[in-house]
Write an enzyme that holds these catalytic residues in place. Structure first.
Site, PDB file in Angstrom:
ATOM      1  N   GLU A 425     -11.248   1.021 -16.604  1.00 29.35           N
ATOM      2  CA  GLU A 425     -10.089   0.270 -16.135  1.00 29.35           C
ATOM      3  C   GLU A 425      -9.427  -0.436 -17.310  1.00 29.35           C
ATOM      4  OE1 GLU A 425      -8.529   0.087 -13.384  1.00 29.35           O
ATOM      5  OE2 GLU A 425      -7.305  -1.711 -13.649  1.00 29.35           O
ATOM      6  N   ASP A 498     -14.965  -4.457 -16.223  1.00 32.44           N
ATOM      7  CA  ASP A 498     -15.432  -5.771 -16.659  1.00 32.44           C
ATOM      8  C   ASP A 498     -16.482  -6.343 -15.710  1.00 32.44           C
ATOM      9  OD1 ASP A 498     -13.755  -5.663 -18.775  1.00 32.44           O
ATOM     10  OD2 ASP A 498     -12.136  -6.815 -17.824  1.00 32.44           O
ATOM     11  N   ASP A 500     -16.611  -9.005 -14.237  1.00 36.63           N
ATOM     12  CA  ASP A 500     -16.073 -10.168 -13.522  1.00 36.63           C
ATOM     13  C   ASP A 500     -15.611  -9.751 -12.123  1.00 36.63           C
ATOM     14  OD1 ASP A 500     -13.842  -8.693 -13.950  1.00 36.63           O
ATOM     15  OD2 ASP A 500     -12.841 -10.134 -15.273  1.00 36.63           O
ATOM     16  N   ASP A 502     -12.640  -9.131 -10.871  1.00 33.85           N
ATOM     17  CA  ASP A 502     -11.711  -8.004 -10.835  1.00 33.85           C
ATOM     18  C   ASP A 502     -12.434  -6.681 -11.062  1.00 33.85           C
ATOM     19  OD1 ASP A 502      -9.596  -9.584 -10.309  1.00 33.85           O
ATOM     20  OD2 ASP A 502      -8.826  -9.643 -12.376  1.00 33.85           O
TER      21      ASP A 502
END
Ligand code: 0RA
Length: 636
Positions: A425, A498, A500, A502
């Site tokens: 991504e 990532d 996190d 998102d």
């Protein structure tokens, strides 16, 4: 007597030796699956008693030390002396492989698969086992070590009720692990309770000081099952359509619900066994459903408005959640995993029963067929519109590119078994990955555009989606109905996002797509999650990476934190790593961590994806609250 008893023991040893030498032949494996299979084997016998009309409840307990206890109120295993063998029938059932003939009581014996291998196999694979039978006013008892009786069957008391209590401890010389999973057992016992209407199954775990308990009893049978599966979906009917029918020696039970979503979930069972590969019962069901709905459609005003276009099978199954359970005398199981029903006569049987019962049900409930027709005709319209759009875009794509998306940085190796593709991504992480990779066998596909939630989108839009199309093209094996796992261009498909919220969202959306449109990819273990480090810890030129907090603390404990000058950097995203760092921490097969995505339980996975990605907000809020920690580290 004494002599014949020991002769008997020698014979037993020989028979059970075969089981101990090749356990896989009898229970599939000596891993966790085989271990849990031992429990199912005993429970299946109790279920058989219930199918024969003699057993109402089954209690399963994991006792301390992973001893399993299964108790039922069936007739009890026969205890009379065998006229030829001159020992208690009970001992024969527990110690002879396939104690067939007279003691082959099951009216639903299953010929294929691994079921029905018998209590003696469980006994043979247990370091210790005991059985207690309540029958004819008395309590009979015998115990065994590795399948060999310690003494003849004896009477240890009196009791007016009947039943069987089996306790066993799986042999740790045979099994890789003897630790049972509460979830695996409770899911299967719940499933058995759905599939055997009315039976009461209790389950308890006594291994830990806080006892965990479950009680399962469903008067609605597979109708309750479908309600459970649809809990987090938005139904368009007030309750599932339910069919129960008997013909000759077969029993059929079907429940169908229609939901506002677009995916199709049909679970099929034969004699309580999940037929994951489908078979003739599924084919018959589909044919019967398509035919019946088309019959009503043709008579309705909708048909004229829609130029008498026929409704396809896909149209009538859009948004369906169904369970088909059939009980047969002589099922034939085929296919790679013996998960496909082969009996050819079953197709016509199911088709005609479905047609007959649905027709009278719809005649009595015109509103229900009205709602189904409305949903179905909308699906057909969307299908026709999508085909037009697809024909156009296919021609366009064909002229523009040779099939592979422009942003894909492919690898030079051509053997799929050696190739991996990173789905990344974000353009900057994609750039680092392209520079950092080993281009011989690693391909990089950066994603761009808005990620689609396939759970809320109709098939045609999914297949045409600008973010998903490059993935489909890159993997080279189509998607949806046409997906062919044997054609994939990479055997490892690694999602890199990532660490996190998102990133977690992207991972979940991609996994939902794979689960719904390329399930074999997950089933065959091709999907992985890259695990980028969370921390970089450096002291001068010495650099270490930590993948979680525990990791970080362990690394720090090796330093003298008082005097050493240590720098801890928390990575906010993949983009903060340069290509070399990304290679070293996340992509180099020698040093990276990747997590294989597994599908342990299809029913629970379906519920999870509907909860996380479906229409209903409240169940999702609750799921995330209950699983706050798990969601960020999703292992399907
Ligand atoms: C052989 C014959 C019969 C019942 C059983 C075995 C039986 C086995 C198990 C294992 C757990 N629970 C069980 N309950 C029954 C038929 C008995 C009869 O004909 O009376």
């Amino acid at each position: 007597m004494q002599n014949s008893y020991s002769a008997e023991q020698i014979q037993v040893l020989k028979g059970l030796d075969a089981v101990r030498k090749r356990p896989g032949m009898y229970i599939g494996s000596t891993g966790p699956e085989g271990l849990h299979h031992l429990v199912y084997e005993i429970v299946d016998n109790s279920i058989d008693e219930s199918l024969a009309g003699y057993c109402n409840r089954i209690d399963v307990v994991i006792e301390k030390n992973n001893i399993i206890r299964v108790e039922d109120d069936g007739r009890g295993i026969p205890v009379d002396e065998h006229p030829v063998e001159k020992v208690s029938a009970l001992e024969i059932v527990l110690t002879k492989l396939h104690a067939g003939g007279k003691f082959d009581k099951s009216s639903y014996k299953v010929s294929g698969g691994l079921h029905g291998v018998g209590v003696s196999v469980v006994n043979a694979l247990s370091s210790w086992c005991s059985v207690e039978v309540h029958r004819q006013g008395k309590i009979y008892f015998q115990e065994y070590k590795r399948g060999v009786p310690l003494a003849p069957v004896k009477i240890i008391g009196e009791n007016s009720s009947s039943g069987t209590i089996v306790r066993f401890k799986a042999d740790d010389e045979i099994f890789e692990t003897t630790e049972y999973s509460f979830d695996i057992l409770s899911n299967r016992l719940r499933e058995l309770a759905f599939l055997n209407k009315g039976i009461h199954i209790s389950f308890a775990d006594e291994r830990i000081s806080i006892r965990r308990e479950r009680e399962y009893q469903f008067e609605g049978g597979v109708k309750s099952f479908v309600e459970y599966l649809s809990e987090n979906k938005t139904p368009i009917l007030d309750e599932p359509v339910y069919i129960e029918a008997k013909r000759d020696d077969s029993e059929l039970e079907i429940a169908i619900s229609y939901n506002e979503g677009y995916s199709e979930q049909i679970f099929t069972f034969v004699n309580n066994i999940n037929t994951r590969e489908g078979g003739t019962h599924l084919v018959g069901f589909k044919a019967g459903l398509t035919r019946t709905i088309n019959d009503f459609y043709k008579k309705s005003s909708l048909a004229k408005k829609f130029n008498n276009n026929p409704l396809s099978g896909d149209d009538v199954r859009e948004g369906i959640t169904a369970v088909i359970s059939i009980k047969l005398q002589d099922p034939q199981f085929e296919g790679q995993t013996k998960g496909k029903l082969g009996n050819s006569e079953v197709k016509g049987l199911v088709e005609s029963l479905v047609n007959e019962h649905l027709t009278s049900y719809f005649e009595e409930n015109p509103k229900i067929i009205g709602k189904i027709l409305e949903k179905t005709v909308n699906a057909a319209k969307a299908r026709l519109a999508a085909r037009k759009a697809r024909d156009l875009s296919r021609r366009k794509n064909f002229l523009e590119s040779g099939g592979l998306p422009g942003k894909l940085a492919d690898c030079s190796e051509k053997d799929p078994a050696l190739c991996e593709v990173y789905i990344v991504e974000g353009d900057s992480a994609g750039g680092s990955a392209k520079q950092g990779r080993d281009r011989n066998f690693q391909a990089i596909l950066p994603l761009w555009g808005k990620m689609l939630n396939v759970e809320k989108t109709r098939v045609d839009k999914v297949l045409a989606n600008e973010k998903l199309q490059p993935i489909i093209a890159t993997l080279g094996a189509s998607a949806g109905k046409e997906f062919d796992v044997s054609k994939i261009r990479y055997h490892k498909i690694i999602i890199m996002a990532d660490a996190d919220v998102d990133g977690s969202h992207i991972r979940t959306l991609l996994l939902t797509f794979f689960f719904r449109y390329m399930p074999a990819l997950i089933e065959e273990g091709h999907v992985y999650l890259a695990m980028p480090p969370l921390y970089k810890i450096s002291k001068g030129k010495e650099i270490s990476y930590a993948y979680d907090e525990a990791d970080r603390d362990e690394i720090l404990s090796q330093y003298n934190t008082e005097t050493d000058k240590i720098n801890i950097q928390r990575y906010k995203g993949l983009g903060e790593m340069n290509p070399e760092q990304l290679w070293e921490t996340t992509m180099n097969p020698e040093t990276r961590n990747i997590m294989k995505v597994k599908l342990e339980d299809e029913v629970e996975a379906d519920r999870m994806f509907s909860t996380l990605m479906g229409e209903q907000v409240e169940p999702r809020r609750k799921f995330i609250e209950d699983n706050a920690l798990l969601v960020s580290n999703l292992d399907v």
